[in-house]
Each structure stands twice: as structure tokens, then as C-alpha cells.
Design an enzyme around this catalytic site. Structure first.
Site, PDB file in Angstrom:
ATOM      1  N   TYR A   1      -3.544  -5.085   0.053  1.00  0.00           N
ATOM      2  CA  TYR A   1      -2.473  -6.087   0.122  1.00  0.00           C
ATOM      3  C   TYR A   1      -2.661  -7.123  -0.973  1.00  0.00           C
ATOM      4  CZ  TYR A   1      -5.784  -9.328   2.402  1.00  0.00           C
ATOM      5  OH  TYR A   1      -6.851 -10.146   2.686  1.00  0.00           O
ATOM      6  N   CYS A   2      -1.557  -7.783  -1.324  1.00  0.00           N
ATOM      7  CA  CYS A   2      -1.585  -8.893  -2.286  1.00  0.00           C
ATOM      8  C   CYS A   2      -0.442  -9.836  -1.918  1.00  0.00           C
ATOM      9  CB  CYS A   2      -1.460  -8.384  -3.726  1.00  0.00           C
ATOM     10  SG  CYS A   2       0.038  -7.431  -4.056  1.00  0.00           S
ATOM     11  N   THR A   3      -0.112 -10.769  -2.791  1.00  0.00           N
ATOM     12  CA  THR A   3       0.866 -11.801  -2.443  1.00  0.00           C
ATOM     13  C   THR A   3       2.255 -11.231  -2.159  1.00  0.00           C
ATOM     14  OG1 THR A   3      -0.329 -13.353  -3.859  1.00  0.00           O
ATOM     15  CG2 THR A   3       1.886 -13.985  -3.177  1.00  0.00           C
TER      16      THR A   3
END
Length: 528
Positions: free
Chosen positions: A353-355
Site C-alpha cells: 500500500y501507499c498514499t
């Protein structure tokens, strides 16, 4: 600009924003399209007259929206002719009675555009849907034709609401091959200036990545233009745009540029392509996977790794429970981190996951290319979309963003601490030493004692005037950042980082460099 909306959608007021770039609302030669223009159109287009009229009416009403007072449940009211309307019935009756000419006028313009779109679609019928002809957008094409008509709005309407309380920030990306990124760069610059948007847009042959801020009207028009653009309409949908409270004030200026990558991983897209990413999981699917992972008695022995693809200063103030958060300062270090810790991922199911999702697109492609993982998954829409659905889910703390706000808050959890006293604290400030510009976590009590720098060295420098002009220049790293290992090694998978304050440091920990040189790495347009 061809519309991407069908007549069947004409009754959807929320969808009825400006979709046509060249509506000539100053053309007074057309009084009643029902008698003059309608007769000139072919049979199929005549059938669209009712749709066009509804569209024009809804568009006119949409332009009169104003925010309702905060104590009201309804989100919008309408203001027209110095009158305030609190319900749709009132504004509809007013427009029908007082603005019939304007609606007629706009209906004519919509019908004109539908006629053009109809003839254009016939010529493109045999073309590959995902490869629109280049002549749709070329250097020789009049760029003004791809800008929305804002003549029906006053400057105050377009610019008002740019503040953080009333304005909005958009975050989006789109991976698709682009033949002429420099033309798109010029178009995006003109579009953002036209709508008074600030922010950062990064363009490459692999796609576009941007975050822009302005009034809600301006950002909505921007979305409509992007969704109707032939280059992107088959690749973007409204859900791809993440929104948050903000505005033009969140960015010091507008920056649009052409780069090799739309997110800087440091590897040519020709070597690691966005076309081979991990499996996308919706926020709901990802939530279930994390729930299953956290329910396991011994997570260290699990065949699943919950991997945070962001930088250390982002995960420091907010992260998923049980995640592995690499202690890296830039996303361009991520490939080296994977290489150094490759055995960590062997035969594992990786949940990334990331922003906003963009870093996972190529990060997951890189990890997959190593051929050691069982499966690689990624959170579609990133943390941003997850928190919209699960504000009190498994993500704890704030969401770091690359603009003047620094972070967004969706829950009350504080997972970081003041670097000086260890008190719970998660609000970044810039280091007080102008030449450093690192981010630092220092609580109000410590700030009151003058502890406002990222480390003792900077605190000392900040108390002395610069002795030479060279000392006024920004630097990317401070003494404290220089001491950090560039690529950390995970000798064995450690227990997940605690979601409680970490042990207090003797000196403040370093944060990301936000000097002028580093700021040009566009946020989520640079890191997402």
C-alpha cells in the site's frame, strides 16, 4: 471537446457539470434552438434535443451552487439574482421563469457540440478504442478548444473557496502510453492557469500524475475536462480522483513538467513497466486481507507481509497495524531495499500500500519481476481511498501528504511522538534552521523552550547568523539524515512496529528534506 456522457444520464444533476469546452455563451445570434438550430440537425441528433435541454438546465443550476451553513444537514444551497434558495424546487422554478433565454442559449451550444461529436465519432468508428488518433491532441490543434468555457462564471465564483476550509485538493494518476508528453504539459499548464489551480503535475510517456488545489468549482471543472479528454476518458473514471479539504493555498505555485517517470522510482519504464503490476484489491478486499493477517497468532511466521511502500517520515505518523515499514527516505531507494532484503519476500503473499496507489503500480511490478513472491497485491486507490471507507479501520494515525498541509486526519489515533520529550505528537513543522529544512516533530511545550530544530547540530546553527552567502543555500541532507543507513537491511522479519510512541530520542529525528531542490520531486505527483 466530445462528451463522455450519454443521453440516459441527463437527469443526473451531479453528473451535469460542464462537459463541453467550446460552448459559445456570447453568441447572441441564436435565440431559440428549438426553431432554428434543431432543424439543421440530422434525425439522430434531433432525438438528443430533450437531453441537451435538460443538460443545459442542470448545468445552469449547478453554477449557482454555494456551500450551505455548517449547521445545516444539506451540503449545498443555491444563489442567483441575489436570492438564496435552500431547496432544488425553488431554484428550478426561478431558473425556468427568469433565465429561459440563457438556458435556450446553452442548449443551442450543447446541440452544436453533440453534432460535432456525432460526426467525429463516425470517422473514428473503426479506430482502436484505446488508441485514439494522435490528431485528437496535437501541437497543431488549438489548445483553447481543450479548455472549459468559464464565461458563465464570474472570477469571484471561480476563485472563491480556494481556502483550506472551502476549497479542495485533487489527487490522481493515470498510467497509459502518451506519444506527445510535451504537448500535454503545455495543455495542463494552460488548463490549470485557466482554472486558477496551483499544484504539481508530472507527465511522461507512461502517463500523468498530479495533485492540484483550488475552489471546488475549479476542481470539478478540471475533473470533467480530464474525463472527457480522448487521451484519458477510456482510462480514468471519477473514482480515480481522490479529494480532500484544501485549496490553492496548499501549494506555493503551479509546477507542470515532463519527466521519464510519473513517480520517481529511479528505473526506466522500459525496464519495469506499469503494465505488469500486482493484483489490485478494493479497500473492502484489502481490509479483509489485513483483518485475516492480524488475526493470526504468530504474524512473524505468517506467509503474508503487509508492506508500506512509503518513506519513513510518512509511515512514522500513520500506518497499518502490523506493517513492515522500510526505513527509506525516498521511493527511488525502494528497488535497492527489495534487492537487499529479497529473502524476506521469498514464498510470501505481499500486501502493498501507499498514499494513493501510484507507487504500488511500479513497486509491485518490480517485486513481481524478482520472481520470489507467491502473490503480490496492492491497495487500489491507496490509503486515501481506504480511509474514505474505513476511517476507524486498521490504519492508525495521520496520512502524510506532500503539500503545505503535511498530513490529513481521519481518526484520533496518534502513533508518533515528540522527538525531544517523547510526548504523543504527530504534527510536523519545518526545522527552524533555514539551511536545513527537514521536518521535525516537536510538541508545543518543547517549542516553547526553543527546541525547534531537527537535531542538536541544527539547533546550534540556527542560533548563529550565516557567515557567508553560501550558508544561505538549502541542502538536501542534514547531519542527522546523513547518519541514516541509505538502504536498511532486515536481517529477519521483526515484530511489526508498535502503534504507540517509540522510545524518546536524545536528539530530534530527521524528517524529509523540503528544500527547493527536493520540492521539485512532485508529491504523489512525486510520491503516492
Amino acid at each position: 471537446m466530445p462528451s463522455s456522457t450519454s443521453p440516459d444520464q441527463g437527469d443526473d444533476l451531479e453528473a451535469c457539470l460542464l462537459r463541453f469546452s467550446d460552448l459559445d455563451l456570447k453568441d447572441t445570434s441564436i435565440i431559440n434552438p428549438s426553431s432554428s438550430l434543431k432543424a439543421e440537425l440530422d434525425v439522430n441528433t434531433k432525438k438528443k434535443y430533450s437531453f441537451a435541454k435538460k443538460k443545459a438546465f442542470a448545468l445552469f443550476v449547478k453554477t449557482k451552487e454555494v456551500p450551505a451553513p455548517s449547521y445545516k444537514c444539506k451540503e449545498i444551497w443555491w444563489k442567483c439574482c441575489q436570492q438564496l434558495f435552500t431547496g432544488p424546487t425553488g431554484i428550478h422554478r426561478h431558473v425556468a421563469a427568469q433565465h429561459a433565454d440563457e438556458v435556450w442559449h446553452q442548449t443551442a451550444s450543447v446541440l452544436k457540440q453533440l453534432a460535432v461529436a456525432s460526426s467525429t465519432s463516425k470517422s473514428l468508428k473503426s479506430a482502436d478504442k484505446r488508441n485514439p488518433p494522435k490528431e485528437c491532441l496535437t501541437r497543431n490543434h488549438d489548445m483553447s478548444a481543450w479548455l472549459p468555457d468559464i464565461s458563465c462564471f464570474s472570477p469571484d465564483e471561480l476563485i472563491s473557496g480556494e481556502g483550506s476550509d472551502e476549497g479542495e485538493v485533487l489527487l490522481y494518476y493515470c498510467y497509459r502510453d502518451l506519444e506527445d508528453p510535451h504537448w500535454i504539459c503545455a495543455w495542463q499548464t494552460a488548463l490549470c492557469q485557466h482554472l486558477h489551480l496551483t499544484g504539481k503535475v508530472r507527465i511522461a510517456t507512461e502517463g500523468i500524475n498530479g495533485t492540484v488545489g483550488g475552489s471546488k468549482l475549479a476542481t470539478r471543472l478540471y475533473v470533467e475536462v480530464m474525463l472527457s479528454c480522448p487521451l484519458f476518458k477510456d482510462y480514468l473514471c471519477e473514482d480515480d480522483f481522490k479529494t480532500s479539504k484544501g485549496g490553492a493555498c496548499c501549494f506555493p505555485e503551479l509546477r507542470v513538467g515532463v519527466f521519464e517517470e510519473i513517480v520517481p522510482m529511479g528505473i526506466s519504464p522500459n525496464k519495469i513497466s506499469y503494465k505488469k503490476p500486482g493484483i489490485h484489491l478494493s479497500p473492502g478486499e484489502f481490509h479483509k486481507e489485513v483483518e485475516k493477517f492480524l488475526s493470526q497468532a504468530n504474524q512473524e511466521q505468517s506467509d503474508t507481509i503487509l508492506l508500506d511502500c512509503r518513506n519513513f517520515y510518512e509511515s512514522k505518523i500513520g500506518r497499518f497495524q502490523g506493517c513492515l515499514a522500510p526505513d527509506i527516505r525516498k521511493f527511488s531507494y525502494f528497488p535497492s531495499y527489495v534487492d537487499r532484503n529479497l529473502e524476506l519476500f521469498r514464498e510470501k503473499r505481499v500486501l502493498m500500500y501507499c498514499t494513493g496507489g501510484i507507487r504500488c503500480e511500479r513497486g509491485s511490478a518490480y517485486l513481481k519481476a524478482k520472481g520470489v513472491c507467491k502473490e503480490v497485491f496492492q491497495l487500489k486507490g491507496g490509503i486515501h481511498k481506504y480511509l474514505e471507507e474505513f476511517p476507524d479501520g486498521f490504519y492508525k494515525g495521520k496520512l502524510f501528504v506532500f503539500d503545505e498541509r503535511y498530513a490529513l486526519s481521519y481518526n484520533s489515533d496518534i502513533v508518533s511522538e515528540c522527538s525531544y520529550c517523547g510526548a504523543p505528537w504527530d504534527q510536523y513543522k519545518l526545522c527552524s534552521t533555514p539551511q536545513c529544512r527537514q521536518l521535525v516533530l516537536t510538541c508545543p511545550a518543547c517549542q516553547g523552550q526553543g527546541l525547534t530544530a531537527c537535531c542538536v547540530t541544527c539547533q546550534d546553527k540556527g542560533s548563529r547568523p550565516a557567515s557567508s552567502p553560501a550558508q544561505h543555500s538549502f541542502k538536501e541532507e542534514c547531519d542527522c539524515t546523513a547518519r541514516r543507513p541509505r538502504i536498511p537491511s532486515e536481517l529477519s522479519q521483526q515484530a511489526p512496529p508498535p502503534l504507540s510512541p517509540e522510545p524518546r530520542l536524545d536528539v530530534a529525528e530527521d524528517g524529509p528534506c523540503l528544500c527547493e531542490r527536493h520540492r521539485q520531486h512532485f508529491p504523489e505527483a512525486s510520491q503516492s
